[in-house]
Design an enzyme around this catalytic site. Structure first.
Site, mmCIF file in Angstrom:
data_model
loop_
_atom_site.group_PDB
_atom_site.id
_atom_site.type_symbol
_atom_site.label_atom_id
_atom_site.label_comp_id
_atom_site.label_asym_id
_atom_site.label_seq_id
_atom_site.Cartn_x
_atom_site.Cartn_y
_atom_site.Cartn_z
ATOM 1 N N HIS A 116 0.838 -1.197 0.000
ATOM 2 C CA HIS A 116 0.000 0.000 0.000
ATOM 3 C C HIS A 116 0.873 1.247 0.000
ATOM 4 O O HIS A 116 2.029 1.212 0.419
ATOM 5 C CB HIS A 116 -0.906 0.018 1.239
ATOM 6 N N SER A 161 13.668 -21.647 8.495
ATOM 7 C CA SER A 161 12.387 -21.326 9.129
ATOM 8 C C SER A 161 12.437 -19.984 9.851
ATOM 9 O O SER A 161 13.439 -19.623 10.462
ATOM 10 C CB SER A 161 12.020 -22.416 10.142
ATOM 11 N N THR A 166 13.867 -10.017 2.450
ATOM 12 C CA THR A 166 13.632 -8.638 2.023
ATOM 13 C C THR A 166 14.489 -8.240 0.836
ATOM 14 O O THR A 166 14.287 -7.168 0.266
ATOM 15 C CB THR A 166 13.917 -7.655 3.174
#
Length: 196
Positions: A116, A161, A166
């Site tokens: 967003h 895990s 990023t």
């Protein structure tokens, strides 16, 4: 603007209005088809893959999601051959998700290609943008891994895990952490001698 035109605009990385009627209906269609797919657990593999083919952009042979699987649209997801996702896989596929052959997902893997606007007024008005995520061949993604937009995970890689991816990860490595970083290369010393 037609749904296909909006889809192409989203895939190009341009800002888009997440609240259009066409995108809202596309998300509703994805909910209905993922619900149908999740409810088909235990049915013949061919029937289950037929549902995936109605939902996703491309589906290779031998693809399977354990229940529950959810996606935003589905029409921007491409799976290679012999893909397996353990339970609770979530894919927000606005930016496009491409997954190679022989890829394994642990439980609760999430791929998030949509984002967003940071500006609160734009965000309230539905402003979003998306970037693709690409996963190579022979990749193992551990449980509870989050894969963010704009990253590529190279071939023959393991992501441990709980990691948060990023930025892109090269081929042939073990990567772990938040943010995920390369821990080490995968070498011949990792061979166990297993023979099926």
């Amino acid at each position: 603007m037609t749904l296909e035109a909006q889809r192409q605009h989203i895939l190009s990385g341009g800002m888009y209005n997440d609240l259009t009627e066409e995108l809202t209906q596309a998300r509703q269609r994805a909910v209905l088809l993922t619900t149908e797919y999740n409810s088909s657990f235990g049915q013949p593999q061919e029937q289950r893959e037929a549902i995936l083919r109605r939902l996703l952009h491309a589906v290779g042979r031998g693809c399977h999601f354990e229940p529950t699987f959810r996606c935003e649209f589905g029409f921007n997801i491409s799976l290679g051959d012999h893909f397996y996702a353990n339970f609770d896989c979530v894919i927000l596929d606005g930016g496009g998700v491409t997954i190679g052959d022989h890829v394994l997902f642990g439980p609760r893997v999430g791929i998030y290609t949509s984002n967003h606007s940071l500006d609160p007024a734009e965000r309230a008005a539905g402003a979003c943008y998306a970037k693709p995520a690409t996963i190579g061949d022979h990749v193992w993604i551990g449980g509870d891994v989050t894969i963010n937009q704009g990253v590529t995970i190279g071939d023959n890689t393991v992501v441990g895990s709980g990691s948060v991816v990023t930025r892109s990860i090269p081929s042939g490595v073990v990567a772990v952490g938040s943010p995920a970083r390369v821990l080490r290369e995968i070498t011949d010393a990792d061979r166990t001698g297993y023979r099926p």
